[in-house]
Design an enzyme around this catalytic site. Structure first.
Site, PDB file in Angstrom:
ATOM      1  N   CYS A 108       0.854  -1.206   0.000  1.00 23.53           N
ATOM      2  CA  CYS A 108       0.000   0.000   0.000  1.00 23.53           C
ATOM      3  C   CYS A 108       0.882   1.245   0.000  1.00 23.53           C
ATOM      4  O   CYS A 108       1.640   1.476   0.947  1.00 23.53           O
ATOM      5  CB  CYS A 108      -0.909  -0.008   1.228  1.00 23.53           C
ATOM      6  SG  CYS A 108      -1.734   1.575   1.489  1.00 23.53           S
ATOM      7  N   VAL A 153      -5.883   0.996   6.432  1.00 25.94           N
ATOM      8  CA  VAL A 153      -4.456   1.150   6.675  1.00 25.94           C
ATOM      9  C   VAL A 153      -3.987   2.328   5.826  1.00 25.94           C
ATOM     10  O   VAL A 153      -4.591   2.605   4.793  1.00 25.94           O
ATOM     11  CB  VAL A 153      -3.636  -0.119   6.312  1.00 25.94           C
ATOM     12  CG1 VAL A 153      -4.110  -1.307   7.105  1.00 25.94           C
ATOM     13  CG2 VAL A 153      -3.624  -0.394   4.832  1.00 25.94           C
ATOM     14  N   GLU A 179      -5.219   8.014   8.205  1.00 25.37           N
ATOM     15  CA  GLU A 179      -4.918   8.985   7.137  1.00 25.37           C
ATOM     16  C   GLU A 179      -3.416   9.262   7.097  1.00 25.37           C
ATOM     17  O   GLU A 179      -2.861   9.896   7.990  1.00 25.37           O
ATOM     18  CB  GLU A 179      -5.678  10.317   7.323  1.00 25.37           C
ATOM     19  CG  GLU A 179      -7.194  10.205   7.307  1.00 25.37           C
ATOM     20  CD  GLU A 179      -7.746   9.754   5.955  1.00 25.37           C
ATOM     21  OE1 GLU A 179      -7.052   9.901   4.951  1.00 25.37           O
ATOM     22  OE2 GLU A 179      -8.879   9.244   5.944  1.00 25.37           O
ATOM     23  N   SER A 180      -2.782   8.837   6.006  1.00 20.44           N
ATOM     24  CA  SER A 180      -1.315   8.893   5.936  1.00 20.44           C
ATOM     25  C   SER A 180      -0.753  10.284   6.216  1.00 20.44           C
ATOM     26  O   SER A 180       0.211  10.422   6.982  1.00 20.44           O
ATOM     27  CB  SER A 180      -0.832   8.388   4.572  1.00 20.44           C
ATOM     28  OG  SER A 180      -1.263   9.217   3.518  1.00 20.44           O
TER      29      SER A 180
END
Lengths: 254, 254
Positions: free
Chosen positions: A30, A70, A86-87
């Protein structure tokens, strides 16, 4: 190679010692989770990585993080073991919480300008994934998939620095990197015509060669062939999350 | 009422005194621009508002901001008059640059959690605008347009505070508000069945009544009927940007 087995329906919840170390719920392929790995590694923050099969998630995962997305970062030292998602929000949090290796410029205007470039990269991501996941990429041969990268080529050329962050990668470098690492996979999947043009993107190609030498990038790096193999499995509708784990096991047994 | 004439093709670029005051490029009915007005007003930061006709933009606007999007904030005191875009990036910048009225919690974890709730509100915005702009809303009568609000109802109830920010509105309150101000327009456009249910959202309805009393909210407030009139013009394909300006002129002349 670390244990990249992806936990799934029926997998027991992994037990860790009470060591106060952050837990990152991730998926090995991802690109959004990749961002968080990069920031943790750049800042040398220890963490446990827990890989999740996103098609058949383990039952206990919704109790850890109600969104079941993720990346998800569990802050085990905080009361109630809160989980961030939330990256970009996770990465900004890490940058403020662990300021030793700052990834944003100190100047607030420059910081906001980096954030605008990070946000804008999302448009390129959409165009790039449209190509990567297309059933029939031959139909797209006349589309300019890299138009969204021109602004980054020009910006880095204007800055005259090795990285967007200067002498070392900053937040913008790391937030772009996961997708740029995957450029090299195109030659294994499609014909050469989809590759990044050295005439059009000389600065970004030089940047890519430097990024591959970066310590944090090396920690989670996969080559183009591996990314291509995963993307092929995903395109076929059977994303092979445990590809690396099974390969490592085969090598060990063989 | 301030001058809300929207500048268009052929409009000369407005000239302001060299007063060092921020310039906000906006559109009177744009909820994203509304967010920036709220933060500027909450922090009592003086600014010049310049309204742009988004269908037929003035020629000079692309020289001010290459993206030609609103909101755009021109920082006239900074070298080269840089322009920031993206409502959340602008509001975060303002909060850091003008820390006198802080809108985020000081605690970094709580700040990240507010950002997650702000980000998640985007999903509700999509559902809400799908309804507002639908050609035939009667077809949507069985859809639960407010499902995305339940988490905010529960969160505010759990916090037991007047606002998400505590005793006064914080960043989450202001980032949600532009869409919540528009709830009241539904009764003028559609039938009552699309209205917010007092049984389902008692805490948010109380919150809305308190928000309307907030000084910053009052600065840019429009009532439901006005929002409904604008949305009707937009749905018909002829967004009436100068609706308020022309009304004010009529009143003046009349």
């Amino acid at each position: 190679m670390s244990n990249t087995q992806h936990l799934t329906i029926g997998s027991p919840k992994p037990v860790f010692p009470d060591d106060g170390i952050l837990k990152l719920y991730s998926m090995r392929f991802c690109p959004y989770a990749h961002r968080v790995h990069l920031v943790l590694d750049a800042k040398k923050i220890p963490y446990h990585a827990i890989y999740i099969n996103l098609r058949d998630k383990p039952e206990w995962f919704s109790l850890v993080s109600s969104s079941t997305k993720v990346p998800a970062l569990e802050l085990v030292k905080e009361q109630g073991n809160p989980v961030l998602i939330e990256s970009l929000i996770i990465c900004d949090y890490l940058d403020e919480k662990y300021p030793e290796v700052p990834l944003y410029p100190k100047d607030l205007l420059k910081k906001a300008q980096e954030k605008i470039l990070i946000e804008r990269f999302g448009q390129f991501i959409n165009a790039f994934y449209y190509l990567l996941l297309h059933d029939n990429p031959e139909q797209l041969v006349d589309t300019d998939h890299y138009a969204g990268l021109v602004v980054y080529e020009e910006e880095l050329k204007r800055r005259c620095t090795k990285f967007f962050g200067g002498d070392s990668p900053g937040m913008l470098d790391y937030m772009m990197w996961p997708w740029c690492e995957r450029f090299d996979s195109l030659k294994y999947t499609f014909e050469q015509k989809f590759e990044l043009s050295p005439e059009r993107f000389p600065t970004l190609i030089k940047w890519r060669d430097l990024m591959i030498q970066d310590r944090a990038v090396k920690c989670f790096y996969l080559d183009g062939q591996t990314h291509a193999k995963y993307m092929n499995s995903r395109r076929s509708g059977q994303a092979d999350y445990n590809m690396l784990y099974n390969e490592a096991k085969r090598v060990k047994l063989g």
